[in-house]
Design a protein around this motif. Structure first.
Motif, mmCIF file in Angstrom:
data_model
loop_
_atom_site.group_PDB
_atom_site.id
_atom_site.type_symbol
_atom_site.label_atom_id
_atom_site.label_comp_id
_atom_site.label_asym_id
_atom_site.label_seq_id
_atom_site.Cartn_x
_atom_site.Cartn_y
_atom_site.Cartn_z
ATOM 1 N N LYS A 1 0.654 -1.056 0.307
ATOM 2 C CA LYS A 1 -0.194 0.048 0.023
ATOM 3 C C LYS A 1 0.900 1.261 0.094
ATOM 4 C CE LYS A 1 -3.303 2.123 2.601
ATOM 5 N NZ LYS A 1 -4.904 1.747 3.903
ATOM 6 N N ALA A 2 2.340 1.175 0.582
ATOM 7 C CA ALA A 2 2.712 2.113 0.916
ATOM 8 C C ALA A 2 3.794 2.639 -0.524
ATOM 9 C CB ALA A 2 4.174 1.992 1.443
ATOM 10 N N ASN A 3 3.832 1.875 -1.736
ATOM 11 C CA ASN A 3 4.174 1.882 -2.023
ATOM 12 C C ASN A 3 3.549 2.785 -3.732
ATOM 13 O OD1 ASN A 3 5.465 0.864 -4.973
ATOM 14 N ND2 ASN A 3 7.003 -0.302 -4.108
ATOM 15 N N SER A 4 4.140 3.559 -3.412
ATOM 16 C CA SER A 4 3.032 4.378 -5.529
ATOM 17 C C SER A 4 3.276 4.364 -6.365
ATOM 18 C CB SER A 4 3.635 5.900 -5.002
ATOM 19 O OG SER A 4 4.796 6.515 -4.683
ATOM 20 N N PHE A 5 4.192 3.024 -7.064
ATOM 21 C CA PHE A 5 4.680 3.364 -7.974
ATOM 22 C C PHE A 5 3.606 2.128 -9.015
ATOM 23 C CE2 PHE A 5 8.671 5.281 -6.328
ATOM 24 C CZ PHE A 5 8.265 6.478 -7.430
ATOM 25 N N GLY A 6 2.679 1.183 -8.432
ATOM 26 C CA GLY A 6 2.260 0.029 -8.944
ATOM 27 C C GLY A 6 1.715 -0.653 -7.811
ATOM 28 N N TYR A 7 1.442 -2.162 -8.629
ATOM 29 C CA TYR A 7 0.939 -2.959 -7.791
ATOM 30 C C TYR A 7 1.904 -4.476 -8.313
ATOM 31 C CZ TYR A 7 0.106 -3.473 -12.884
ATOM 32 O OH TYR A 7 -0.004 -3.077 -14.096
ATOM 33 N N ASN A 8 1.525 -5.562 -7.589
ATOM 34 C CA ASN A 8 2.050 -6.842 -7.898
ATOM 35 C C ASN A 8 2.540 -7.386 -9.479
ATOM 36 O OD1 ASN A 8 3.665 -9.092 -7.664
ATOM 37 N ND2 ASN A 8 2.543 -10.611 -6.040
ATOM 38 N N ILE A 9 3.521 -7.315 -9.901
ATOM 39 C CA ILE A 9 3.516 -7.561 -11.374
ATOM 40 C C ILE A 9 3.954 -9.135 -11.688
ATOM 41 C CG2 ILE A 9 3.532 -4.685 -12.092
ATOM 42 C CD1 ILE A 9 6.144 -5.179 -12.676
ATOM 43 N N ALA A 10 4.435 -9.961 -10.529
ATOM 44 C CA ALA A 10 5.232 -10.907 -10.792
ATOM 45 C C ALA A 10 3.781 -12.171 -10.687
ATOM 46 C CB ALA A 10 6.184 -10.858 -9.608
ATOM 47 N N LEU A 11 2.093 -11.813 -9.761
ATOM 48 C CA LEU A 11 1.476 -12.769 -9.476
ATOM 49 C C LEU A 11 0.909 -13.820 -10.803
ATOM 50 C CD1 LEU A 11 -0.601 -13.657 -7.621
ATOM 51 C CD2 LEU A 11 -1.457 -12.127 -8.214
ATOM 52 N N SER A 12 1.750 -15.036 -10.468
ATOM 53 C CA SER A 12 0.900 -16.124 -11.429
ATOM 54 C C SER A 12 1.678 -15.893 -12.846
ATOM 55 C CB SER A 12 -0.516 -15.839 -11.917
ATOM 56 O OG SER A 12 -1.323 -16.606 -10.603
ATOM 57 N N ARG A 13 3.170 -15.197 -12.880
ATOM 58 C CA ARG A 13 3.854 -14.878 -13.936
ATOM 59 C C ARG A 13 5.220 -16.336 -14.565
ATOM 60 N NH1 ARG A 13 1.948 -12.695 -18.188
ATOM 61 N NH2 ARG A 13 4.523 -13.193 -18.712
ATOM 62 N N PRO A 14 5.796 -16.773 -15.915
ATOM 63 C CA PRO A 14 5.870 -18.022 -15.508
ATOM 64 C C PRO A 14 7.315 -17.542 -14.715
ATOM 65 C CG PRO A 14 5.630 -16.315 -17.812
ATOM 66 C CD PRO A 14 4.949 -16.121 -16.734
ATOM 67 N N THR A 15 8.091 -18.225 -13.827
ATOM 68 C CA THR A 15 9.327 -18.599 -14.002
ATOM 69 C C THR A 15 10.613 -19.694 -14.554
ATOM 70 O OG1 THR A 15 8.417 -19.950 -11.845
ATOM 71 C CG2 THR A 15 7.935 -17.788 -11.801
ATOM 72 N N GLY A 16 11.661 -19.781 -13.268
ATOM 73 C CA GLY A 16 12.907 -20.524 -13.079
ATOM 74 C C GLY A 16 13.828 -20.013 -12.483
ATOM 75 N N SER A 17 14.387 -21.166 -12.511
ATOM 76 C CA SER A 17 15.385 -21.172 -11.425
ATOM 77 C C SER A 17 16.557 -22.701 -11.910
ATOM 78 C CB SER A 17 15.068 -21.818 -9.630
ATOM 79 O OG SER A 17 14.065 -23.100 -9.978
ATOM 80 N N SER A 18 17.341 -21.947 -10.937
ATOM 81 C CA SER A 18 18.875 -23.582 -11.613
ATOM 82 C C SER A 18 18.404 -25.016 -10.843
ATOM 83 C CB SER A 18 20.177 -22.690 -10.561
ATOM 84 O OG SER A 18 19.699 -22.117 -9.385
ATOM 85 N N SER A 19 17.578 -24.786 -10.311
ATOM 86 C CA SER A 19 18.298 -26.436 -9.494
ATOM 87 C C SER A 19 15.807 -26.135 -8.670
ATOM 88 C CB SER A 19 18.512 -26.589 -8.727
ATOM 89 O OG SER A 19 18.751 -25.862 -7.616
ATOM 90 N N LEU B 1 6.351 -21.615 -6.890
ATOM 91 C CA LEU B 1 4.851 -21.450 -5.531
ATOM 92 C C LEU B 1 5.926 -19.954 -5.268
ATOM 93 C CD1 LEU B 1 5.555 -25.421 -4.872
ATOM 94 C CD2 LEU B 1 3.224 -23.786 -5.262
ATOM 95 N N ALA B 2 6.678 -19.500 -6.111
ATOM 96 C CA ALA B 2 6.889 -18.310 -5.184
ATOM 97 C C ALA B 2 5.965 -16.651 -5.866
ATOM 98 C CB ALA B 2 8.747 -17.713 -5.355
ATOM 99 N N VAL B 3 5.073 -17.342 -6.820
ATOM 100 C CA VAL B 3 4.723 -15.802 -7.255
ATOM 101 C C VAL B 3 3.000 -16.458 -7.344
ATOM 102 C CG1 VAL B 3 6.236 -15.235 -8.344
ATOM 103 C CG2 VAL B 3 5.343 -16.616 -9.848
ATOM 104 N N ASP B 4 2.807 -17.589 -6.768
ATOM 105 C CA ASP B 4 1.502 -18.370 -6.845
ATOM 106 C C ASP B 4 0.280 -17.467 -5.701
ATOM 107 O OD1 ASP B 4 1.567 -18.926 -4.401
ATOM 108 O OD2 ASP B 4 1.894 -21.230 -3.761
ATOM 109 N N GLY B 5 0.946 -16.469 -5.363
ATOM 110 C CA GLY B 5 -0.593 -15.366 -4.493
ATOM 111 C C GLY B 5 -1.098 -16.369 -3.338
ATOM 112 N N ASN B 6 -0.173 -17.050 -2.743
ATOM 113 C CA ASN B 6 -0.326 -17.925 -1.048
ATOM 114 C C ASN B 6 1.067 -17.915 -0.766
ATOM 115 O OD1 ASN B 6 -0.356 -19.509 0.946
ATOM 116 N ND2 ASN B 6 -1.005 -21.354 -0.091
#
Length: 374
Positions: free
Chosen positions: A15-33, A48-53
């Motif tokens: 709420k304190a961030n005046s620049f916008g909203y969560n733009i990562a929610l449910s987006r494609p992800t990847g990792s080294s392992s 699982l890190a962007v599933d909103g849970n």
């Protein structure tokens, strides 16, 4: 109770961030392992890190983790935001049941291209150096804001896996009131860099680049002490301004030296760039040129050929009559206004880096110096 406290803290940060909203929610992800445990196997996948849970209990099934460090000693996680966007900050929720130290020693970076295959140098957002408490949500801002498509979190030379239970990436529109601000000089007192600067020891004079953005229009080079000049012997003198943010650029005005040498303000290209020219390969967008002579002490205004959005201004002398034909001017004014998010992100061809790499026949950029002066 820990989960409720963490979620409340996260919502307060968002709420304190005046620049916008969560733009990562449910987006494609990847990792080294990916860590896999149990029978049947349960995988702590990157998505699982962007599933909103925000459940910070690892065994609740909503946390990401890399595998053991013997297998993956430099773990990373990334999210694909879909297109170039503003990134103003990032919020991470730590695991609550154990292993709090795993969310430490992190570097947060932003890429134009997929970090698993890109040779570009990422834009730096922030770091998490110290430990984060069990179940705690920690926020880091990108200062200044950056733009890109991919956000990567990496843990170099790790002594424990990288574990994250939720990632929130903040981005979006500027405050709309910014767009109502009229065009004005956005270069005054901004950081500048040059390829050289002239000095005159007999007069105790250094014609440093900051003098050209100090708001002083005195065109007397020696007595006024408010003009910039390149050094003798610099065959391609160049002057850069970091505007500090993304602006819609209308024109650039240069004030010529008034006491002598008026002919030096000629054969000049003025271009704009989105990214730091000392860190990234990007083709400047030509705003305009100065070819003929400019009267002593006069102002010359170059209106950009087409509307352009940029953060950096490049002023370069393209040819010289002799070694004394220096790049000299007494003030630079950049007329612009804050750019909207769409003006920055709606770039028709999003491959400046790859174009420049190919044109130069190289695969990586060596220059990483970040020293700007005012």
């Amino acid at each position: 109770m820990v989960s409720i406290v963490c979620l409340v803290a996260l919502l307060a940060v968002a709420k304190a961030n005046s620049f916008g909203y969560n733009i990562a929610l449910s987006r494609p992800t990847g990792s080294s392992s990916v860590f896999v445990n149990g029978v049947p196997p349960v995988a702590a996948n990157s998505n699982l890190a962007v599933d909103g849970n925000f459940n910070p209990d690892f065994f609740g099934g909503s946390c990401f983790s890399s595998t053991d460090v013997a297998t993956d000693p430099n773990p990373f996680w990334f999210v694909d935001l879909g297109s170039r966007v503003f990134v103003s900050g990032i919020t991470l929720t730590n695991r609550a049941d154990c292993c709090a130290d795993r969310l430490s020693g992190l570097t947060i970076e932003v890429f134009e291209f997929n970090p698993t295959s890109s040779s570009e140098t990422p834009e730096f957002c922030s770091m998490i150096i110290g430990g984060v408490a069990l179940g705690q949500t920690v926020a880091r801002s990108c200062s200044p804001m950056v733009t890109g498509r991919y956000v990567r979190i990496r843990k170099p030379s790790a002594t424990a896996p990288l574990t994250i239970c939720e990632v929130v990436v903040s981005g979006g529109n500027f405050n709309k009131n910014f767009l109502n601000i009229p065009f004005s000089n956005v270069a005054r007192n901004r950081p500048v860099r040059v390829t050289s600067q002239f000095s005159l020891p007999s007069a105790n004079l250094i014609a440093s680049p900051g003098l050209a953005v100090d708001g002083n229009f005195d065109s007397q080079f020696v007595t006024g002490r408010s003009c910039y000049s390149s050094a003798i012997g610099n065959t391609s003198p160049t002057f850069y301004i970091d505007l500090g943010d993304y602006f819609n650029i209308q024109s650039i005005t240069l004030t010529n030296r008034g006491d002598c040498c008026a002919e030096r303000l000629r054969n000049i290209n003025i271009g704009t760039l989105l990214k730091d020219p000392y860190r990234y390969l990007e083709f400047p967008k030509l705003c305009g040129t100065i070819t003929g002579n400019v009267a002593a002490g006069a102002n010359v205004t170059v209106s950009c050929f087409a509307p352009t959005v940029a953060r950096y201004i490049k002023i370069q002398k393209t040819s010289m009559v002799d070694s004394n034909d220096l790049l000299t001017f007494c003030e630079v004014q950049v007329t612009g206004r804050f750019a909207s998010r769409s003006e920055v992100t709606n770039k028709s061809v999003d491959n400046d880096v790859s174009q420049a790499l190919a044109a130069n026949g190289i695969i990586a950029r060596a220059e990483t110096n970040d020293n700007w002066s005012g």
